[in-house]
Design a protein around this motif. Structure first.
Motif, PDB file in Angstrom:
ATOM      1  N   LEU A 114       0.450  -4.167  -8.455  1.00 56.35           N
ATOM      2  CA  LEU A 114       0.609  -4.408  -6.836  1.00 56.35           C
ATOM      3  C   LEU A 114      -0.554  -4.692  -6.290  1.00 56.35           C
ATOM      4  N   ASN A 115      -1.731  -4.211  -6.674  1.00 58.68           N
ATOM      5  CA  ASN A 115      -2.902  -4.231  -6.167  1.00 58.68           C
ATOM      6  C   ASN A 115      -3.548  -5.600  -6.374  1.00 58.68           C
ATOM      7  N   ASP A 116      -3.225  -6.299  -7.488  1.00 59.42           N
ATOM      8  CA  ASP A 116      -3.587  -7.631  -7.755  1.00 59.42           C
ATOM      9  C   ASP A 116      -2.743  -8.606  -6.693  1.00 59.42           C
ATOM     10  N   ALA A 117      -1.275  -8.253  -6.590  1.00 51.85           N
ATOM     11  CA  ALA A 117      -0.290  -9.011  -5.766  1.00 51.85           C
ATOM     12  C   ALA A 117      -0.929  -9.031  -4.259  1.00 51.85           C
ATOM     13  N   THR A 118      -1.555  -7.661  -3.850  1.00 51.47           N
ATOM     14  CA  THR A 118      -1.769  -7.652  -2.673  1.00 51.47           C
ATOM     15  C   THR A 118      -3.040  -8.520  -2.286  1.00 51.47           C
ATOM     16  N   ASN A 119      -3.912  -8.509  -3.149  1.00 47.06           N
ATOM     17  CA  ASN A 119      -5.007  -9.504  -2.995  1.00 47.06           C
ATOM     18  C   ASN A 119      -4.731 -10.885  -3.127  1.00 47.06           C
ATOM     19  N   LYS A 120      -3.653 -11.244  -3.565  1.00 47.22           N
ATOM     20  CA  LYS A 120      -3.296 -12.630  -3.647  1.00 47.22           C
ATOM     21  C   LYS A 120      -2.503 -13.147  -2.363  1.00 47.22           C
ATOM     22  N   GLY A 121      -2.078 -12.011  -1.415  1.00 51.54           N
ATOM     23  CA  GLY A 121      -1.480 -12.120  -0.274  1.00 51.54           C
ATOM     24  C   GLY A 121       0.101 -12.056  -0.573  1.00 51.54           C
ATOM     25  N   ILE A 122       0.595 -11.601  -1.613  1.00 49.61           N
ATOM     26  CA  ILE A 122       1.923 -11.320  -1.926  1.00 49.61           C
ATOM     27  C   ILE A 122       2.513  -9.864  -1.459  1.00 49.61           C
ATOM     28  N   GLU A 123       3.479  -9.830  -0.807  1.00 50.90           N
ATOM     29  CA  GLU A 123       3.891  -8.607  -0.189  1.00 50.90           C
ATOM     30  C   GLU A 123       5.117  -8.375  -0.639  1.00 50.90           C
ATOM     31  N   SER A 180       0.948  -1.316   0.072  1.00 49.30           N
ATOM     32  CA  SER A 180       0.164   0.058  -0.013  1.00 49.30           C
ATOM     33  C   SER A 180       0.750   1.210   0.019  1.00 49.30           C
ATOM     34  N   GLU A 181       2.112   0.970   0.481  1.00 51.35           N
ATOM     35  CA  GLU A 181       2.896   2.173   0.805  1.00 51.35           C
ATOM     36  C   GLU A 181       3.600   2.531  -0.850  1.00 51.35           C
ATOM     37  N   LEU A 182       3.786   1.384  -1.284  1.00 55.46           N
ATOM     38  CA  LEU A 182       4.383   1.518  -2.638  1.00 55.46           C
ATOM     39  C   LEU A 182       3.295   2.118  -3.672  1.00 55.46           C
ATOM     40  N   LYS A 234       1.653   9.262  -6.176  1.00 54.35           N
ATOM     41  CA  LYS A 234       1.957  10.773  -5.927  1.00 54.35           C
ATOM     42  C   LYS A 234       3.112  11.143  -7.287  1.00 54.35           C
ATOM     43  N   LEU A 235       3.832   9.900  -7.667  1.00 49.42           N
ATOM     44  CA  LEU A 235       4.599  10.078  -8.820  1.00 49.42           C
ATOM     45  C   LEU A 235       3.847  10.520 -10.054  1.00 49.42           C
ATOM     46  N   LYS A 236       2.644   9.546 -10.160  1.00 45.06           N
ATOM     47  CA  LYS A 236       1.952  10.115 -11.387  1.00 45.06           C
ATOM     48  C   LYS A 236       1.163  11.510 -11.312  1.00 45.06           C
TER      49      LYS A 236
END
Length: 55
Positions: free
Chosen positions: A43-52, A3-5, A11-13
């Motif tokens: 990153l959002n998809d990875a988060t939903n899959k439990g990947i950090e 979430s921090e990434l 912000k960069l965008k």
């Protein structure tokens, strides 16, 4: 950490969107914005899959 990434990418965008560019620079900016959006989705998809990502 993901979430921090994502927040940093947003912000960069925003900084890129607000930057006034023309010609070739504008085209490159659009490509960078697209890649940031793709990375944010990944990153959002990875988060939903439990990947950090992070330390």
């Amino acid at each position: 950490m993901n979430s921090e990434l994502v927040q940093n990418l947003k912000k960069l965008k925003t900084c890129l969107v607000n930057k006034d560019m023309s010609g070739e620079d504008w085209e490159e900016k659009q490509e960078m914005i697209q890649k940031i959006e793709e990375l944010t989705v990944y990153l959002n998809d990875a988060t939903n899959k439990g990947i950090e990502f992070g330390e």
